[in-house]
Design an enzyme around this catalytic site. Sequence first.
Site, PDB file in Angstrom:
ATOM      1  CB  THR A 167      -0.930   0.009   1.232  1.00 45.02           C
ATOM      2  OG1 THR A 167      -1.623  -1.239   1.300  1.00 45.02           O
ATOM      3  CG2 THR A 167      -1.931   1.134   1.163  1.00 45.02           C
ATOM      4  NE  ARG A 186       7.365  -8.329  -3.374  1.00 44.12           N
ATOM      5  CZ  ARG A 186       7.055  -8.641  -2.129  1.00 44.12           C
ATOM      6  NH1 ARG A 186       7.529  -9.736  -1.569  1.00 44.12           N
ATOM      7  NH2 ARG A 186       6.269  -7.851  -1.418  1.00 44.12           N
ATOM      8  CG  PHE A 231      -2.968   1.841  10.994  1.00 43.90           C
ATOM      9  CD1 PHE A 231      -2.232   2.070   9.833  1.00 43.90           C
ATOM     10  CD2 PHE A 231      -3.113   0.528  11.404  1.00 43.90           C
ATOM     11  CE1 PHE A 231      -1.679   1.026   9.104  1.00 43.90           C
ATOM     12  CE2 PHE A 231      -2.566  -0.525  10.691  1.00 43.90           C
ATOM     13  CZ  PHE A 231      -1.844  -0.279   9.545  1.00 43.90           C
TER      14      PHE A 231
END
Length: 597
Positions: A92, A113, A421
């Site tokens: 992210t 990946r 967060f």
Amino acid sequence: MAVNDREFHLKELDPVLMKDWEIAEKAEDFLKPVKVLAMELGLTEDEIIPHGKYIAKVDFAGVLARLKDRPNGKYIDVTAITPTPLGEGKSTTTMGLVQGLGKLGKKVTGAIRQPSSGPTFNIKGSAAGGGLSQCLPLSPFSLGLTGDIDAVTNSHNLAMVALQARLQHEANNTDEFLSSRHLTRLDIDPSRVEMKWAMDFCAQSLREIIMGIGGKTDGYRMPSGFGISVSSEVMAILSVFTSLSDLRERMGKIIVAYRKNDEPVTTADLEVDGAITALLLRAVNPNLLQTIEGQPVFVHAGPFANIAIGQSSIVADRLALKLADYHVTESGFGADIGFEKFWNIKCRLSGLKPDCAVIVVTARALKMHGGGPKVTPGAPLDPAYTTPNTKLVEKGCQNMLAHIQTVKTAGINPVVCINHFAADTHEEIDIIRRTAEQAEARVAVSHHWAKGGDGATELAEAVTDACNEPNNFHFLYPENMPLKKRIETIARKVYGANGVSYTPIAMEKLARIESMGDTQFMPTCMVKTHLSLSHDPALKGRPSGFTLPIRDILTYMGAGLVVPVAGDIKLMPGTSSDPNFKRIDVDTQTGKVKGLF
């Protein structure tokens, strides 16, 4: 669709109220067609191979030949502290940083990946990012993409088919019969078969099997097993090859087993090296996708830096660095394994020099390292992680400091990204910032999950500043350092161990490898848990005073790697009691996949 229209629609997406797959589904309505994306990047129509409207493979060899004289852009690696089992948002953050650099007007690319079906259908999800920082389109990205991992799996398993057929025919037939079939007896030792089978799911019941049960024509009876496809040496080769001729040469060097006289049996000895290369051929070109805000992202090679190399491919990075002014690549898990392999394996083999490394940090993970309750995937988070607790954060910062030190040991400028967060407090953020700055690292708080590129501009600015400062990049160990000393150097200087111990089988293989002169120049690809700086996932924070136990050493001659295996880690993960596949389904009205994350 015009840029302003795209930004208008993005503002309608709310990551607090919407699941990742719901955001992805809405955002896919205003993706750039891949031909437009490629044109903006500077690719010609002949250099892309479209796979539908929004995905293409890129002819890396043609592009590199055309742009061979163009200088490389700035090279940025994204790594992290030791994560919780939930992950700390590294993918992210990678997508957010690409978007943030885009907001600053930079010509930027990303490289991540390809997700394995193992975690996609198990616990972690597809690793496409999250919130307003994702790689799209989500469903094809998560569910096989253009078939690269299938090609790796089939290529690997064909080598095993060739071995098993040879064992059976040598056991059942005379030298005269073999000679009539243009075969020479290899005298393979069935107790020293190095390869197992590959499958791209978490299937713990297949770790150890007995095969060949039946009659004379049903194969050679022997122990075997399965590893997850991304742990295959074939995937490692896909990560590190630099040209088609290099790939072909490497595919013939894979050691499948050993003869009774101790000589290796390679894929070339089994005369299967050409065929397995042919199977892998469709995977050699990187895949072109895009961020939710329309920046190009290359997807190539596989994850799992704890049991594999865990890097996006060398060819994807080389390609992107010729096309962009800033290129952001991602390494798996924490700096102790993902970044260490980027530093000492990928950069050594690619010849590329990084300008900056981003270390993703969360208050949640620091609380865990500070002594917080156990974090269990699928179970509700303990309130300790969603309520203020500055003492746990402050104590857990020791883990962050270890990772900052690892990046600085490489001579690279570190940037600590505090992945924000909703439950994080100003006091907790201030502790992290102050501690990182005291360790002489740049620090940025990023809100990319909630705000996309707009939330990542502070991070992007810190990264551009770091890239514009000189660094003193150098490897941890010289090429001619003996393998035993190399393992101990990584254990002491990166993990913080006091020393290393070896099982008898590991000591036997160590002696054999060190007696083979050409392997002393093979980089060391460590296998260990990603949940601790040590080999023991229960040891959190910054453990010290431990001895790193090496239980086995694998030799990947094709990939050019020596692979020491530390602790009790498995090359085939297990499926949890509450796997993601329970939530994935298809909307029968639209035909779209729902439930991915």
